[in-house]
Scaffold this active site. Structure first.
Site, PDB file in Angstrom:
ATOM      1  CB  ILE A   1      10.950  -9.049 -12.491  1.00 54.12           C
ATOM      2  CG1 ILE A   1      11.326  -9.661 -13.842  1.00 54.12           C
ATOM      3  CG2 ILE A   1      11.185 -10.049 -11.370  1.00 54.12           C
ATOM      4  CD1 ILE A   1      12.748 -10.180 -13.908  1.00 54.12           C
ATOM      5  N   GLY A   2       7.971  -8.486 -10.623  1.00 55.57           N
ATOM      6  CA  GLY A   2       7.490  -8.003  -9.346  1.00 55.57           C
ATOM      7  C   GLY A   2       7.799  -8.975  -8.222  1.00 55.57           C
ATOM      8  CG  ASN A   3       8.308  -7.934  -4.444  1.00 55.72           C
ATOM      9  OD1 ASN A   3       9.446  -8.359  -4.341  1.00 55.72           O
ATOM     10  ND2 ASN A   3       8.021  -6.643  -4.377  1.00 55.72           N
TER      11      ASN A   3
ATOM     12  N   GLY B   1      11.545   1.959  -6.562  1.00 58.99           N
ATOM     13  CA  GLY B   1      11.340   0.773  -7.377  1.00 58.99           C
ATOM     14  C   GLY B   1      11.202   1.101  -8.855  1.00 58.99           C
TER      15      GLY B   1
ATOM     16  CG  ASP C   1       7.470  -1.524  -9.160  1.00 63.72           C
ATOM     17  OD1 ASP C   1       8.365  -0.818  -8.652  1.00 63.72           O
ATOM     18  OD2 ASP C   1       6.717  -2.249  -8.474  1.00 63.72           O
ATOM     19  NE  ARG C   2       6.933   4.060  -5.412  1.00 60.58           N
ATOM     20  CZ  ARG C   2       7.418   4.700  -4.361  1.00 60.58           C
ATOM     21  NH1 ARG C   2       8.491   4.214  -3.722  1.00 60.58           N
ATOM     22  NH2 ARG C   2       6.886   5.847  -3.961  1.00 60.58           N
TER      23      ARG C   2
ATOM     24  CG  ASP D   1       1.424  -1.179  -9.668  1.00 61.69           C
ATOM     25  OD1 ASP D   1       0.584  -2.102  -9.736  1.00 61.69           O
ATOM     26  OD2 ASP D   1       2.554  -1.260 -10.171  1.00 61.69           O
TER      27      ASP D   1
ATOM     28  CB  THR E   1     -14.447 -16.308   9.576  1.00 67.84           C
ATOM     29  OG1 THR E   1     -15.092 -16.573  10.831  1.00 67.84           O
ATOM     30  CG2 THR E   1     -13.059 -15.742   9.848  1.00 67.84           C
TER      31      THR E   1
END
Length: 269
Positions: free
Chosen positions: A11-13, A117, A119-120, A141, A199
């Site tokens: 579950i990430g951001n 974290g 995840d890390r 990551d 741009t």
């Protein structure tokens, strides 16, 4: 290694990623690989995602009562997932465990180990499973944030660097300026020209090559403190093409899209 059948959940951001790992009673070299994966991005409301897609995936690919191991950096999304699993199909998939830092078999040498974290840590554990003995590793990551983390030659999580992800930087440019448009900057596929001719393409070039340059510099600075050349592992919302751009003559780079899921499976199995 014996791997219990389970579902690992990262579950990430920006999204929730699921991986079903099947039981393997034979000796296995390297990392466990998920048999099935599913990635669901969040809606505009942070922490909310399409549970109908998850329900279909569970019904098709996962047996009821299969253990589910969650590694999370988003409390709202975790609460939403746990509630969904408790209610879905009369709770048939609610064999749920939320992993903590202490579940990962790696020494954490940072000053605030409890703030690192999940995840890390998961990616570092997975890297340790495949790195050469007595060889340091750098784990990158690409996500909402980009993390560049160092695993020591003796297998400890030392720490690393965190910078805004490419998508996060693109959103900030649009939000903090009057005229710059919202631009999607994919890290998959062919790299863009370094000179944008409008741009949007200029923003694409700046953010893409800026990320490459920042990560290459962080690898170089972390490499300066090492006796032996590291192995570099890349994961997240990127591709082998990006990984190749990060290489150098004295270290190897491997792209492993399911590195975090594999680390979660190792911690839970």
């Amino acid at each position: 290694m014996q791997l219990q059948s389970l579902v690992a959940v990262d579950i990430g951001n920006s999204r929730v990623k699921f991986g079903r790992f099947d039981r393997d009673d034979a000796a296995r070299a390297g990392l466990p690989e998920p048999a099935e994966t599913l990635a669901i991005p969040y809606t505009e409301s942070r922490g909310e995602f399409d549970v109908a897609t998850l329900a279909d995936w569970l019904s098709e690919f996962v047996a009821p009562a299969t253990p589910i191991a969650i590694g999370s950096v988003s409390k709202p999304a975790t609460e939403a997932l746990v509630q969904f699993l408790a209610e879905f199909d009369d709770g048939a998939w609610n064999n749920v465990r939320q992993l903590a830092g202490s579940d990962f078999a790696i020494e954490n040498r940072t000053q605030q180990p409890d703030r690192v974290g999940i995840d890390r840590l998961a990616a570092a554990v997975a890297a340790c499973a495949i790195r050469r003995a007595e060889t340091p590793a750098i784990v990158i990551d690409f996500g909402t944030a980009i993390t560049v983390d160092l695993v020591s030659a003796d297998g400890a999580f030392v720490g690393g660097a965190i910078l805004p992800g490419v998508g996060t930087s693109a959103e900030a440019l649009h939000a903090r300026t009057d005229a710059l448009p919202a631009v999607h900057v994919p890290l998959e596929g062919k790299s863009p020209p370094a000179v944008g001719t409008d741009t949007s393409s200029a923003i694409h070039a700046g953010l893409y090559w800026g990320a490459v340059g920042a990560v290459r510099e962080l690898i170089a600075r972390q490499r300066d403190g090492l006796v032996a050349a590291p192995q570099v592992f890349v994961t997240g919302s990127t591709s082998p093409d990006m990984a190749r751009l990060l290489g150098a003559p004295d270290y190897t780079v491997r792209y492993l899209p399911n590195l975090v899921l594999a680390g979660l499976a190792l911690a839970a199995g």
